[in-house]
Design a protein around this motif. Structure first.
Motif, PDB file in Angstrom:
ATOM      1  N   LEU A   1     -17.183  30.741  20.400  1.00  0.00           N
ATOM      2  CA  LEU A   1     -16.188  29.763  19.960  1.00  0.00           C
ATOM      3  C   LEU A   1     -16.789  28.598  19.180  1.00  0.00           C
ATOM      4  O   LEU A   1     -16.086  27.933  18.423  1.00  0.00           O
ATOM      5  CB  LEU A   1     -15.425  29.217  21.177  1.00  0.00           C
ATOM      6  CG  LEU A   1     -14.706  30.262  22.050  1.00  0.00           C
ATOM      7  CD1 LEU A   1     -14.065  29.593  23.257  1.00  0.00           C
ATOM      8  CD2 LEU A   1     -13.662  31.013  21.239  1.00  0.00           C
ATOM      9  N   LEU A   2     -18.082  28.355  19.399  1.00  0.00           N
ATOM     10  CA  LEU A   2     -18.761  27.250  18.714  1.00  0.00           C
ATOM     11  C   LEU A   2     -20.143  27.687  18.247  1.00  0.00           C
ATOM     12  O   LEU A   2     -20.847  28.399  18.966  1.00  0.00           O
ATOM     13  CB  LEU A   2     -18.926  26.045  19.646  1.00  0.00           C
ATOM     14  CG  LEU A   2     -17.718  25.173  19.987  1.00  0.00           C
ATOM     15  CD1 LEU A   2     -18.142  24.095  20.971  1.00  0.00           C
ATOM     16  CD2 LEU A   2     -17.102  24.553  18.744  1.00  0.00           C
ATOM     17  N   LYS A   3     -20.537  27.237  17.077  1.00  0.00           N
ATOM     18  CA  LYS A   3     -21.919  27.382  16.643  1.00  0.00           C
ATOM     19  C   LYS A   3     -22.736  26.258  17.266  1.00  0.00           C
ATOM     20  O   LYS A   3     -22.192  25.221  17.655  1.00  0.00           O
ATOM     21  CB  LYS A   3     -22.007  27.312  15.114  1.00  0.00           C
ATOM     22  CG  LYS A   3     -21.269  28.439  14.401  1.00  0.00           C
ATOM     23  CD  LYS A   3     -21.323  28.240  12.890  1.00  0.00           C
ATOM     24  CE  LYS A   3     -20.528  29.315  12.166  1.00  0.00           C
ATOM     25  NZ  LYS A   3     -20.513  29.104  10.696  1.00  0.00           N
ATOM     26  N   LYS A   4     -24.045  26.447  17.308  1.00  0.00           N
ATOM     27  CA  LYS A   4     -24.903  25.443  17.934  1.00  0.00           C
ATOM     28  C   LYS A   4     -24.729  24.076  17.297  1.00  0.00           C
ATOM     29  O   LYS A   4     -24.656  23.050  17.989  1.00  0.00           O
ATOM     30  CB  LYS A   4     -26.372  25.874  17.857  1.00  0.00           C
ATOM     31  CG  LYS A   4     -27.311  24.931  18.586  1.00  0.00           C
ATOM     32  CD  LYS A   4     -28.729  25.469  18.625  1.00  0.00           C
ATOM     33  CE  LYS A   4     -29.638  24.525  19.412  1.00  0.00           C
ATOM     34  NZ  LYS A   4     -31.028  25.029  19.499  1.00  0.00           N
ATOM     35  N   GLU A   5     -24.629  24.053  15.963  1.00  0.00           N
ATOM     36  CA  GLU A   5     -24.496  22.772  15.272  1.00  0.00           C
ATOM     37  C   GLU A   5     -23.135  22.110  15.506  1.00  0.00           C
ATOM     38  O   GLU A   5     -22.970  20.915  15.274  1.00  0.00           O
ATOM     39  CB  GLU A   5     -24.748  22.938  13.767  1.00  0.00           C
ATOM     40  CG  GLU A   5     -23.846  23.931  13.067  1.00  0.00           C
ATOM     41  CD  GLU A   5     -24.415  25.347  13.048  1.00  0.00           C
ATOM     42  OE1 GLU A   5     -23.978  26.123  12.178  1.00  0.00           O
ATOM     43  OE2 GLU A   5     -25.288  25.650  13.890  1.00  0.00           O
ATOM     44  N   GLU A   6     -22.182  22.890  15.997  1.00  0.00           N
ATOM     45  CA  GLU A   6     -20.850  22.346  16.276  1.00  0.00           C
ATOM     46  C   GLU A   6     -20.713  21.824  17.705  1.00  0.00           C
ATOM     47  O   GLU A   6     -19.754  21.120  18.023  1.00  0.00           O
ATOM     48  CB  GLU A   6     -19.786  23.438  16.056  1.00  0.00           C
ATOM     49  CG  GLU A   6     -19.687  23.945  14.627  1.00  0.00           C
ATOM     50  CD  GLU A   6     -18.767  25.133  14.491  1.00  0.00           C
ATOM     51  OE1 GLU A   6     -18.122  25.258  13.429  1.00  0.00           O
ATOM     52  OE2 GLU A   6     -18.685  25.941  15.445  1.00  0.00           O
ATOM     53  N   ALA A   7     -21.652  22.156  18.565  1.00  0.00           N
ATOM     54  CA  ALA A   7     -21.570  21.789  19.978  1.00  0.00           C
ATOM     55  C   ALA A   7     -21.954  20.318  20.186  1.00  0.00           C
ATOM     56  O   ALA A   7     -22.721  19.749  19.403  1.00  0.00           O
ATOM     57  CB  ALA A   7     -22.495  22.684  20.791  1.00  0.00           C
TER      58      ALA A   7
END
Length: 325
Positions: free
Chosen positions: A133-139
């Motif tokens: 649901l999320l990329k690392k950079e979006e977390a």
């Protein structure tokens, strides 16, 4: 010869028929992990039977309180998450002083200076996210990031009314940001569930994008192939060192001491690492795969005043209930 053989047979038979020492452990350590510790301990000490009563920290402490009022605590050993509770028990003269020879390998910052309890496992309350649901950079990278609109109604955490580690996280957030931060988290849709186990499962199945949860649970799920990963906040990491202690009224002090010794030993610590992905308190035991170095974690962690946490626990729980329930 026959007489000698018969005597040896009688000695062996009497040994087998001797009743085992039975010690009772009250703990919040997850069932899968405590089962492995119990098996490993009883393999080394087959003459000692460990009876485990396991639940969340709040239920363990409630059970002890009820037994205190009834006049007898039935546990021999207590192993939960929050060091502040052990300070309370120590002040009430409910813990037996015992300095395990194995505790010499444990850093002073993870044990009571007077020898009434010792840390066993290092845990951190961290930010986890679902990688589908999320990329690392979006977390989120820090606690303050949880207030962002993109995580609204898709965050989950364990209740500090049930979980001792969540109580420590709550204390830290209030100290850092005040109750206004918790009110904003509530407004941003933070869902509260009973336990960290439920949190990690709900995150893994995609019910939420983000979780406030314990690091070792996410490491374990990730190793098994679940779409989860974790982030230790760049600052103000919440680090907890989960003590073990012996109840002062134990009827089996020698058996209780042996259990404490085993948990703190290299063998016991290896079980925690290998079966639970927990960070050991002993520097001579290898870290679990994927865990940061303990020295690095300590540098990034908030300095918790455990005695202060003990003093404000009831207030924390009451105010939390007003906001989230």
């Amino acid at each position: 010869m026959k007489k000698a053989s018969f005597i040896i047979f009688l000695v062996l038979l009497s040994t087998l028929l001797l009743p085992k020492t039975q010690i009772t452990l009250y703990t919040s350590v997850p069932s899968a992990i405590i089962t492995e510790i119990e098996k490993a301990f009883e393999k080394v000490y087959p003459d000692i039977d460990v009876v485990v009563w396991r639940s969340g920290t709040s239920k363990v402490t409630a059970k002890i309180l009820a037994e205190m009022k009834a006049g007898e605590i039935k546990a021999d050993v207590l192993w939960t998450a929050d060091p502040s509770y052990y300070i309370y028990l120590k002040e009430k003269n409910l813990l037996m002083k015992y300095i395990s020879p194995e505790s010499a390998k444990v850093p002073d910052s993870f044990k009571d200076k007077d020898g009434y309890f010792t840390g066993t496992r290092i845990m951190s309350v961290i930010i986890a996210y679902n990688t589908d649901l999320l990329k690392k950079e979006e977390a989120p990278k820090n606690w303050e990031d949880l207030l962002k609109e993109e995580y609204k109604d898709s965050m989950v955490s364990a209740s500090p009314l049930y979980s001792g580690t969540s109580l420590v996280w709550l204390y830290t957030m209030v100290k850092l940001h005040g109750w206004g931060f918790l009110e904003k988290l509530s407004e941003n849709g933070l869902t509260i569930v009973s336990s960290n186990k439920t949190v990690s499962q709900e995150l893994a199945n995609g019910s939420y994008k983000v979780a406030i949860v314990l690091d070792y649970m996410i490491r374990s799920l990730k190793a098994k192939g679940s779409p989860v990963d974790l982030i230790y906040p760049e600052k103000n990491n919440v680090l907890i060192w989960s003590p073990i202690g012996i109840i002062a009224t134990t009827k089996h002090p020698e058996g209780a001491k042996k259990f404490v010794d085993f948990v703190l030993s290299r063998e016991g610590q290896k079980v925690l690492v290998e079966k639970g992905s927990l960070i050991p308190v002993r520097p001579d035991v290898d870290m679990p795969e994927g865990a940061p170095k303990l020295e690095e974690l300590l540098k990034r962690s908030y300095a918790i005043d455990w005695k202060d946490l003990k003093d404000v626990t009831d207030e924390l729980k009451d105010t939390f209930s007003d906001i989230f329930e």
